[in-house]
Design a protein around this motif. Structure first.
Motif, PDB file in Angstrom:
ATOM      1  N   ASP A 146       0.834  -1.204  -0.049  1.00 45.54           N
ATOM      2  CA  ASP A 146      -0.142   0.080   0.269  1.00 45.54           C
ATOM      3  C   ASP A 146       0.733   1.356  -0.064  1.00 45.54           C
ATOM      4  O   ASP A 146       0.369   2.419   0.610  1.00 45.54           O
ATOM      5  CB  ASP A 146      -0.873   0.076   1.441  1.00 45.54           C
ATOM      6  CG  ASP A 146      -1.961  -1.084   1.145  1.00 45.54           C
ATOM      7  OD1 ASP A 146      -2.531  -1.344  -0.055  1.00 45.54           O
ATOM      8  OD2 ASP A 146      -2.235  -1.545   2.144  1.00 45.54           O
ATOM      9  N   GLY A 147       2.121   1.153  -0.415  1.00 47.31           N
ATOM     10  CA  GLY A 147       3.064   2.418  -0.617  1.00 47.31           C
ATOM     11  C   GLY A 147       2.854   3.407  -1.447  1.00 47.31           C
ATOM     12  O   GLY A 147       2.109   3.063  -2.436  1.00 47.31           O
ATOM     13  N   GLU A 148       3.570   4.162  -1.375  1.00 49.57           N
ATOM     14  CA  GLU A 148       3.493   5.465  -2.462  1.00 49.57           C
ATOM     15  C   GLU A 148       5.023   5.945  -3.063  1.00 49.57           C
ATOM     16  O   GLU A 148       5.774   5.689  -2.224  1.00 49.57           O
ATOM     17  CB  GLU A 148       2.784   6.827  -1.845  1.00 49.57           C
ATOM     18  CG  GLU A 148       1.354   6.594  -1.134  1.00 49.57           C
ATOM     19  CD  GLU A 148       0.913   7.860  -0.581  1.00 49.57           C
ATOM     20  OE1 GLU A 148      -0.385   7.917  -0.292  1.00 49.57           O
ATOM     21  OE2 GLU A 148       1.756   8.722  -0.254  1.00 49.57           O
ATOM     22  N   ILE A 149       4.918   6.395  -4.045  1.00 49.90           N
ATOM     23  CA  ILE A 149       6.140   6.724  -4.621  1.00 49.90           C
ATOM     24  C   ILE A 149       5.973   8.302  -5.100  1.00 49.90           C
ATOM     25  O   ILE A 149       4.740   8.700  -5.708  1.00 49.90           O
ATOM     26  CB  ILE A 149       6.526   6.151  -6.180  1.00 49.90           C
ATOM     27  CG1 ILE A 149       6.608   4.535  -5.784  1.00 49.90           C
ATOM     28  CG2 ILE A 149       7.650   6.483  -6.506  1.00 49.90           C
ATOM     29  CD1 ILE A 149       7.063   3.495  -7.012  1.00 49.90           C
ATOM     30  N   HIS A 150       6.570   9.208  -4.414  1.00 43.35           N
ATOM     31  CA  HIS A 150       6.501  10.670  -4.649  1.00 43.35           C
ATOM     32  C   HIS A 150       7.913  10.980  -5.723  1.00 43.35           C
ATOM     33  O   HIS A 150       9.055  10.766  -5.451  1.00 43.35           O
ATOM     34  CB  HIS A 150       6.745  11.562  -3.360  1.00 43.35           C
ATOM     35  CG  HIS A 150       5.597  11.179  -2.559  1.00 43.35           C
ATOM     36  ND1 HIS A 150       4.905  12.197  -1.893  1.00 43.35           N
ATOM     37  CD2 HIS A 150       4.765  10.329  -2.039  1.00 43.35           C
ATOM     38  CE1 HIS A 150       3.902  11.725  -1.075  1.00 43.35           C
ATOM     39  NE2 HIS A 150       4.070  10.492  -1.228  1.00 43.35           N
ATOM     40  N   VAL A 151       7.236  11.774  -6.886  1.00 35.41           N
ATOM     41  CA  VAL A 151       8.344  12.063  -7.995  1.00 35.41           C
ATOM     42  C   VAL A 151       7.949  13.555  -8.293  1.00 35.41           C
ATOM     43  O   VAL A 151       7.027  13.779  -8.642  1.00 35.41           O
ATOM     44  CB  VAL A 151       8.395  11.329  -9.127  1.00 35.41           C
ATOM     45  CG1 VAL A 151       9.197  11.680 -10.169  1.00 35.41           C
ATOM     46  CG2 VAL A 151       8.460   9.626  -8.987  1.00 35.41           C
ATOM     47  N   ALA A 152       9.068  14.395  -7.899  1.00 28.54           N
ATOM     48  CA  ALA A 152       8.987  15.703  -8.158  1.00 28.54           C
ATOM     49  C   ALA A 152       9.665  16.144  -9.465  1.00 28.54           C
ATOM     50  O   ALA A 152      10.526  15.717  -9.512  1.00 28.54           O
ATOM     51  CB  ALA A 152       9.488  16.517  -7.031  1.00 28.54           C
ATOM     52  N   LEU A 153       8.627  16.659 -10.215  1.00 27.81           N
ATOM     53  CA  LEU A 153       9.183  16.991 -11.657  1.00 27.81           C
ATOM     54  C   LEU A 153       9.084  18.611 -12.153  1.00 27.81           C
ATOM     55  O   LEU A 153       8.034  19.128 -11.398  1.00 27.81           O
ATOM     56  CB  LEU A 153       8.578  16.204 -12.763  1.00 27.81           C
ATOM     57  CG  LEU A 153       8.666  14.696 -12.724  1.00 27.81           C
ATOM     58  CD1 LEU A 153       8.025  14.067 -13.710  1.00 27.81           C
ATOM     59  CD2 LEU A 153      10.101  14.308 -13.085  1.00 27.81           C
ATOM     60  N   CYS A 154       9.913  18.971 -12.761  1.00 26.03           N
ATOM     61  CA  CYS A 154      10.219  20.401 -12.974  1.00 26.03           C
ATOM     62  C   CYS A 154       8.698  20.811 -14.087  1.00 26.03           C
ATOM     63  O   CYS A 154       8.229  19.581 -14.529  1.00 26.03           O
ATOM     64  CB  CYS A 154      11.180  21.039 -13.873  1.00 26.03           C
ATOM     65  SG  CYS A 154      12.518  20.910 -12.861  1.00 26.03           S
ATOM     66  N   ARG A 155       8.312  22.215 -14.115  1.00 21.59           N
ATOM     67  CA  ARG A 155       7.363  22.036 -14.923  1.00 21.59           C
ATOM     68  C   ARG A 155       7.170  21.610 -16.099  1.00 21.59           C
ATOM     69  O   ARG A 155       8.028  21.950 -17.188  1.00 21.59           O
ATOM     70  CB  ARG A 155       6.721  23.749 -14.885  1.00 21.59           C
ATOM     71  CG  ARG A 155       5.581  24.219 -15.600  1.00 21.59           C
ATOM     72  CD  ARG A 155       5.131  25.702 -15.394  1.00 21.59           C
ATOM     73  NE  ARG A 155       6.313  26.566 -15.811  1.00 21.59           N
ATOM     74  CZ  ARG A 155       6.175  27.914 -15.323  1.00 21.59           C
ATOM     75  NH1 ARG A 155       4.828  28.174 -14.828  1.00 21.59           N
ATOM     76  NH2 ARG A 155       7.239  28.572 -15.327  1.00 21.59           N
ATOM     77  N   GLY A 156       6.007  20.678 -16.675  1.00 21.83           N
ATOM     78  CA  GLY A 156       5.991  20.658 -18.083  1.00 21.83           C
ATOM     79  C   GLY A 156       6.702  19.062 -18.393  1.00 21.83           C
ATOM     80  O   GLY A 156       6.331  18.427 -19.155  1.00 21.83           O
ATOM     81  N   GLN A 157       7.478  18.709 -17.175  1.00 26.05           N
ATOM     82  CA  GLN A 157       8.124  17.376 -17.530  1.00 26.05           C
ATOM     83  C   GLN A 157       7.374  16.452 -17.681  1.00 26.05           C
ATOM     84  O   GLN A 157       7.581  15.323 -18.523  1.00 26.05           O
ATOM     85  CB  GLN A 157       9.359  17.337 -16.561  1.00 26.05           C
ATOM     86  CG  GLN A 157      10.634  18.365 -16.737  1.00 26.05           C
ATOM     87  CD  GLN A 157      11.485  18.213 -15.859  1.00 26.05           C
ATOM     88  OE1 GLN A 157      11.486  17.445 -14.420  1.00 26.05           O
ATOM     89  NE2 GLN A 157      12.910  18.615 -16.096  1.00 26.05           N
ATOM     90  N   GLY A 158       6.422  16.184 -16.855  1.00 26.36           N
ATOM     91  CA  GLY A 158       5.372  15.041 -16.542  1.00 26.36           C
ATOM     92  C   GLY A 158       4.629  14.762 -17.672  1.00 26.36           C
ATOM     93  O   GLY A 158       4.407  13.476 -17.998  1.00 26.36           O
ATOM     94  N   ASP A 207       0.084  19.715 -15.763  1.00 29.14           N
ATOM     95  CA  ASP A 207       0.989  20.588 -16.038  1.00 29.14           C
ATOM     96  C   ASP A 207       0.660  21.870 -16.774  1.00 29.14           C
ATOM     97  O   ASP A 207      -0.322  21.826 -17.664  1.00 29.14           O
ATOM     98  CB  ASP A 207       2.306  19.940 -16.840  1.00 29.14           C
ATOM     99  CG  ASP A 207       3.348  19.417 -16.287  1.00 29.14           C
ATOM    100  OD1 ASP A 207       3.797  19.782 -15.237  1.00 29.14           O
ATOM    101  OD2 ASP A 207       3.385  18.070 -16.607  1.00 29.14           O
ATOM    102  N   LYS A 208       0.957  23.208 -16.420  1.00 26.44           N
ATOM    103  CA  LYS A 208       0.369  24.313 -16.957  1.00 26.44           C
ATOM    104  C   LYS A 208       1.671  25.104 -17.423  1.00 26.44           C
ATOM    105  O   LYS A 208       2.423  25.600 -16.443  1.00 26.44           O
ATOM    106  CB  LYS A 208      -0.316  25.118 -16.032  1.00 26.44           C
ATOM    107  CG  LYS A 208      -1.640  24.294 -15.422  1.00 26.44           C
ATOM    108  CD  LYS A 208      -2.507  23.889 -16.296  1.00 26.44           C
ATOM    109  CE  LYS A 208      -3.770  23.225 -15.678  1.00 26.44           C
ATOM    110  NZ  LYS A 208      -4.615  22.605 -16.742  1.00 26.44           N
ATOM    111  N   PRO A 209       1.969  25.270 -18.549  1.00 28.16           N
ATOM    112  CA  PRO A 209       1.399  24.637 -19.788  1.00 28.16           C
ATOM    113  C   PRO A 209       1.699  23.193 -19.919  1.00 28.16           C
ATOM    114  O   PRO A 209       2.708  22.680 -19.318  1.00 28.16           O
ATOM    115  CB  PRO A 209       1.595  25.271 -20.691  1.00 28.16           C
ATOM    116  CG  PRO A 209       2.879  25.952 -20.564  1.00 28.16           C
ATOM    117  CD  PRO A 209       3.143  26.162 -19.166  1.00 28.16           C
TER     118      PRO A 209
END
Length: 624
Positions: A118-130, A135-137
């Motif tokens: 039941d775990g989670e993975i947190h991935v932070a990405l710069c704007r637009g990368q995902g 993402d805006k834009p």
């Protein structure tokens, strides 16, 4: 509270680990890792200070950890992390999107080995990368890191996304931009939270058995309905939204009319009586699923090895067309103790088939609202709001013919008020969404369509949906002085509108997270646990057999079955006729997308290949 274990990978200067550790309760342990060796960081004073602070708080630090091979860094007993963080992953230098996608794909595959169920993975990405609509834009898909598609390769789905806030972790300084001691541009950055997906299982059709009197009958469930028969959504212990909406409708109608709830107890309709299907909708027989039913004297225990379902209490009805009264028993079948005769029957395509049985009953109560609710099954083309299996409710009201107009209007007014109220319950205060129910009169003069104009899927998504019908044409030879109004409604569509569930397939998911959205009796906005699932587009073309009629509905039905309901759109592209042979070829565009599971390009390619084989065998066409 059970202890929680956090894992941080790809740490640069360990400032995030320090900031996060200051927010944790004593019951949570933190392990911070980086790919470098201790000697590589010995001269960095900021790193050394942060490492000292981590160790003073009892946190673990590991060096030389490759985030794409996490299982190698931890012994089996040391895995099972409740949360894994990876902030602003990057291959280094001027790596392009392809290399960074590969990094993410390997990372997610690696997480599958060390993340708790039941775990989670947190991935932070710069704007637009995902590459998601969050993402805006939003970047073009091919120019993004395609994070949801990369996560799917590890069996994960995007369950939440929100702005990445440095204020939430004071003291954090992200570094590593192009492998330098420079910060990434984190304005507009997003934190993506992933969870495990249920796997795609190769479900096989079951042999379903039903008991009529002392005789058992069996049939093989249609492939496209695997996992949709006898789910019990309307049964007493269920907290499924379909049951909630059904009960709320009955509670409100019960304030205006005496109710008589009926059970679909008869599993077999009168022999040869196909007219009950066609009297209300001439096209309904063409939508039915036909199955071959066998008389079955086989030992019940011998058929219960995981592929047989006891259907004795199954409320799906059948229409028997020509079951032999005294079938000749084949000697081979007799030797195996089994099948006597067989017949083609159809699964119930609508509750309307029960109208005559209800109004002809001697105990029918004029003035009372007679209620039937249950699952029905229809062959249909693939579209967002058509479904091969759904739950229908049927209301039948009988009254004196002299009161026809007033009683009909009274029922329609009450129904409109109830539906309008239900469709506004999940709106937030100040919302600009709107919804309205209309009864659209049909040219025949004996039928209304119940239409909902709704924005419940978003202000930019206005839908005109037909959720049911009202008919006044039924007559009874027993109750000749009575006039009857019959209302049928699609409870699945109504549930989607009320809760804002944009995909009908979500109602049939086996994922326990779906039902956690619904408290018994309450109506609150639905929040999906699978956001922005990736989609994949494939074209298919084939030559038609001149001697056989091409059935487009059967093509859609086969596509549903082969793709396990992951094809969400089939678009006709072109028709080509060879100038010499005059042979005709059709071309379609298929869009694959799962609503509740991780779906990969490789899985889709396999489904597409299988579909080519199946249409050749079953539809007698020749793939090009």
């Amino acid at each position: 509270m059970a202890p929680r274990r956090l894992l941080l990978v790809g740490e640069g200067n360990f400032s995030f680990a320090v900031a996060l550790s200051e927010t944790l309760d004593p019951n949570t342990s933190l392990t911070a890792t980086c790919p470098q060796r201790p000697a590589d960081l010995a001269q960095d004073l900021v790193v050394q200070e942060n490492l000292q602070r981590l160790r003073e708080r009892g946190n673990e630090v590991r060096f030389g950890v490759d985030c794409t091979h996490l299982a190698d860094a931890f012994e089996p007993q040391d895995r099972e992390f409740d949360r894994i963080y990876f902030n602003f992953p990057h291959c280094g230098r001027k790596a392009g999107v392809a290399k960074n996608r590969e990094l993410l794909a390997k990372f997610f595959r690696s997480c599958a080995d060390v993340l708790a169920e039941d775990g989670e993975i947190h991935v932070a990405l710069c704007r637009g990368q995902g590459g998601t609509p969050a993402d805006k834009p939003m970047r073009e898909w091919h120019n993004s890191w395609q994070v949801v598609a990369m996560a799917a390769l590890g069996g994960f789905i995007l369950s939440d996304v929100h702005p990445f806030s440095c204020e939430a972790v004071p003291g954090y300084k992200c570094t590593g931009y192009r492998s330098q001691d420079k910060s990434f541009h984190i304005e507009g950055a997003l934190n993506h939270i992933f969870t495990r997906s249920l796997p795609f299982e190769s479900l096989q059709p079951r042999i379903c058995r039903i008991k009529l009197g002392d005789q058992f009958f069996s049939f093989l469930e249609p492939e496209v309905l695997v996992g949709k028969l006898n789910r019990g959504f309307l049964e007493a212990p269920s907290c499924h939204p379909i049951k909630t909406i059904n009960e709320k409708l009955l509670a409100e109608l019960g304030k205006a009319f005496p109710l008589k709830r009926l059970k679909c107890s008869s599993p077999l309709l009168p022999q040869g009586d196909a007219s009950v299907l066609t009297s209300h909708n001439p096209d309904i027989l063409s939508t039915a699923f036909w199955v071959t039913v066998h008389e079955d004297n086989s030992n019940f225990e011998s058929l219960t090895s995981g592929t047989t379902q006891d259907m004795e209490d199954f409320v799906v009805s059948f229409l028997e067309l020509s079951f032999p009264k005294s079938p000749r028993r084949d000697r081979k079948e007799e030797a195996h103790g089994g099948t006597y005769g067989q017949a083609q029957v159809c699964l119930r395509p609508s509750l309307l088939v029960h109208i005559q049985a209800v109004i002809q009953a001697p105990d029918f109560l004029p003035g009372s609202l007679h209620i039937l609710s249950g699952p029905v099954f229809q062959r249909c083309c693939i579209s967002p709001f058509t479904m091969p299996a759904f739950h229908e409710t049927l209301y039948i009201l009988g009254f004196n013919k002299n009161l026809k107009d007033s009683c009909l209007q009274s029922l329609l007014d009450h129904l409109k008020g109830i539906l309008d109220n239900l469709l506004t319950q999940t709106w937030l205060e100040g919302s600009e969404l709107s919804s309205s129910v209309e009864f659209v009169f049909q040219p025949t003069g004996e039928r209304y369509m119940i239409t909902v104009k709704s924005q419940n899927f978003g202000p930019d998504c206005v839908k005109d949906l037909i959720i049911g019908s009202v008919t006044t044409s039924a007559t009874s030879v027993i109750h000749k002085d009575q006039c009857f109004v019959c209302v049928s409604m699609n409870l699945d569509l109504l549930s989607m509108l009320v809760w804002g569930i944009s995909d009908w397939r979500m109602l049939w998911t086996s994922d326990s997270r779906f039902l956690k959205n619904f408290a018994p009796g309450k109506i609150e906005p639905f929040k999906s646990y699978s956001l922005y699932p990736p989609y994949y587009v494939h074209d298919i073309s084939f030559w038609l057999d001149e001697k056989k009629r091409f059935d487009e509905v059967e093509f859609h039905t086969l596509a549903r079955a082969v793709s396990q309901d992951t094809i969400i759109s089939i678009q006709f592209l072109s028709r080509f006729q060879h100038p010499k042979t005059e042979q005709v070829s059709l071309c379609y565009r298929l869009t694959y997308q799962a609503c509740d599971k991780a779906l990969t390009q490789q899985q889709v390619a396999s489904m597409q290949s299988q579909l080519r084989k199946e249409i050749q065998q079953r539809l007698h066409v020749t793939p090009r």
